[in-house]
Design an enzyme around this catalytic site. Structure first.
Site, short mmCIF file in Angstrom:
data_model
loop_
_atom_site.label_atom_id
_atom_site.label_comp_id
_atom_site.label_asym_id
_atom_site.label_seq_id
_atom_site.Cartn_x
_atom_site.Cartn_y
_atom_site.Cartn_z
N ASN A 13 18.34 -36.38 56.77
CA ASN A 13 16.80 -36.78 56.57
C ASN A 13 16.60 -37.68 57.99
O ASN A 13 17.04 -38.86 57.86
CB ASN A 13 16.72 -37.64 55.32
CG ASN A 13 15.12 -37.89 55.28
OD1 ASN A 13 14.42 -37.73 56.07
ND2 ASN A 13 14.97 -39.31 54.45
N TRP A 14 15.95 -37.08 59.00
CA TRP A 14 15.59 -37.91 60.11
C TRP A 14 14.73 -38.94 60.19
O TRP A 14 14.50 -39.70 60.92
CB TRP A 14 15.35 -37.22 61.27
CG TRP A 14 16.26 -36.24 61.96
CD1 TRP A 14 17.80 -36.02 61.39
CD2 TRP A 14 16.50 -35.23 63.01
NE1 TRP A 14 18.65 -35.31 62.13
CE2 TRP A 14 17.59 -34.85 63.15
CE3 TRP A 14 15.45 -34.91 64.13
CZ2 TRP A 14 17.96 -33.87 64.19
CZ3 TRP A 14 15.80 -34.24 65.02
CH2 TRP A 14 17.16 -33.67 65.28
N LYS A 15 13.86 -38.82 58.96
CA LYS A 15 12.76 -40.01 58.62
C LYS A 15 11.84 -39.77 59.82
O LYS A 15 11.59 -38.68 60.23
CB LYS A 15 13.25 -41.24 58.40
CG LYS A 15 14.36 -41.32 57.32
CD LYS A 15 14.74 -42.70 56.66
CE LYS A 15 15.59 -42.68 55.68
NZ LYS A 15 16.10 -43.86 54.99
N HIS A 91 11.48 -39.18 47.65
CA HIS A 91 12.15 -40.28 48.35
C HIS A 91 11.54 -41.52 48.29
O HIS A 91 10.37 -41.73 48.02
CB HIS A 91 12.22 -39.90 50.05
CG HIS A 91 13.04 -40.80 50.65
ND1 HIS A 91 13.10 -42.05 51.11
CD2 HIS A 91 14.30 -40.39 51.03
CE1 HIS A 91 14.12 -42.57 51.55
NE2 HIS A 91 14.96 -41.53 51.69
N GLU A 93 11.13 -44.09 49.97
CA GLU A 93 10.02 -44.36 50.72
C GLU A 93 8.66 -43.99 50.56
O GLU A 93 7.66 -44.65 50.97
CB GLU A 93 10.67 -44.40 52.13
CG GLU A 93 11.80 -45.04 52.70
CD GLU A 93 12.50 -44.44 53.64
OE1 GLU A 93 13.77 -44.96 53.96
OE2 GLU A 93 12.26 -43.42 54.30
N GLU A 163 19.61 -41.69 44.94
CA GLU A 163 19.77 -42.77 46.20
C GLU A 163 19.17 -44.20 45.67
O GLU A 163 18.07 -44.46 45.23
CB GLU A 163 18.74 -42.32 47.14
CG GLU A 163 17.54 -41.63 46.71
CD GLU A 163 16.26 -41.84 47.78
OE1 GLU A 163 16.33 -41.71 48.85
OE2 GLU A 163 15.13 -42.07 47.28
N GLY A 169 19.27 -47.79 54.29
CA GLY A 169 19.22 -48.44 55.47
C GLY A 169 19.51 -49.74 55.45
O GLY A 169 19.04 -50.55 56.47
N SER A 208 23.37 -45.15 52.59
CA SER A 208 24.04 -45.48 53.70
C SER A 208 25.39 -44.74 53.77
O SER A 208 26.40 -45.25 54.02
CB SER A 208 24.40 -47.00 53.47
OG SER A 208 23.00 -47.68 53.64
N GLY A 229 20.85 -40.38 55.98
CA GLY A 229 19.88 -40.94 56.66
C GLY A 229 20.22 -41.52 58.22
O GLY A 229 20.45 -40.21 58.97
N GLY A 230 20.24 -42.48 58.50
CA GLY A 230 20.71 -42.90 59.97
C GLY A 230 21.75 -41.88 60.73
O GLY A 230 21.68 -41.66 61.61
#
Length: 246
Positions: A13-15, A91, A93, A163, A169, A208, A229-230
């Site tokens: 997930n590049w967000k 998600h 977010e 999640e 994050g 994470s 994610g990151g």
């Protein structure tokens, strides 16, 4: 090593990150993995640029509506035409930052399945719920909303990602034991609706996950891969995570 009965699954997930350069790098350098289903979910403007990649693509969100006066929204039909097979829904977010209730997420799941897409359904608790000991009830309410809207059939047409919001994050991650505990609970809840589908549905951990902890997390019996994610923005790290899943 994930359960041999279920094919491992890793989604990036590049967000709201990415660039034409990053798209080109992943398209050229991220090799397919015959043992793992690999999906990249970039911002919507980059979806069509992955048309010749060796991996599948997914959207990060979609509207529950097919068309109309919904400025800024993107329909499931549009992302399907862009080449998507998957769509991330619910998600944290989106739930927290865009006021998406359990019921809205459930309607999106129903619409995604009807459109022929596989939803990656996100569930998980904030820190205050974890500390109060109400994790299972919180996650159950998220799952129940989808079941009430879609019926038990949604299980065989979805991927589910756990999640914990407090681990997204933040650099924190649930211990492999904490993650497994919730994954096992999710599978048990799904089995109450459809035992066979619950045994085959892929459950992902998202919180994470990185190149250093992926192998230990994926070794748990009910964790079939990750929603990354990151670390999904770094091709070397993401490749290592995919290898850990296989």
């Amino acid at each position: 090593m994930t359960n041999s009965k279920r094919r491992p699954f890793v989604a990036g997930n590049w967000k709201m990150n990415g660039s034409n350069e990053l798209v080109d790098s992943f398209s050229l350098k991220l090799a397919s993995n015959p043992a793992v289903d690999v999906v990249i979910c970039p911002p919507a403007v980059y979806l069509s640029k992955f048309s010749h990649a060796e991996f599948d693509i997914g959207a990060q969100n979609a509207s529950e509506f097919a068309s109309g006066a919904h400025t800024g929204e993107i329909s499931l039909g549009m992302i399907s035409e862009a080449g998507c097979k998957y769509v991330i829904l619910g998600h944290s977010e989106r739930r927290e930052g865009h006021a998406e209730s359990n019921e809205i997420v459930a309607r999106k799941v129903k619409a995604a399945i009807a459109a022929g897409l596989t939803p990656i359904i996100c569930v998980g608790e904030p820190l205050e719920v974890r500390e109060s000991g109400n994790v299972f009830a919180f996650v159950k309410a998220q799952l129940d909303a989808v079941a009430n809207e879609c019926g038990a059939d949604y299980i065989k047409n979805s991927v589910i990602a756990y999640e914990p919001i407090w681990a997204i994050g933040t650099g924190k991650t649930a211990s492999p034991e904490q993650a497994q505990e919730v994954h096992a609970f999710i599978r048990k809840e799904l089995a109450a609706l459809d035992t066979q589908a619950a045994a085959s549905v892929r459950l992902l951990y998202g919180g994470s996950v990185n190149a250093a902890n992926a192998k230990e997390l994926f070794a748990k019996p009910d964790i079939d891969g990750g929603l990354i994610g990151g670390a999904s923005l770094k091709i070397e790290d993401f490749t290592t995570i995919c290898q850990a899943a296989s």
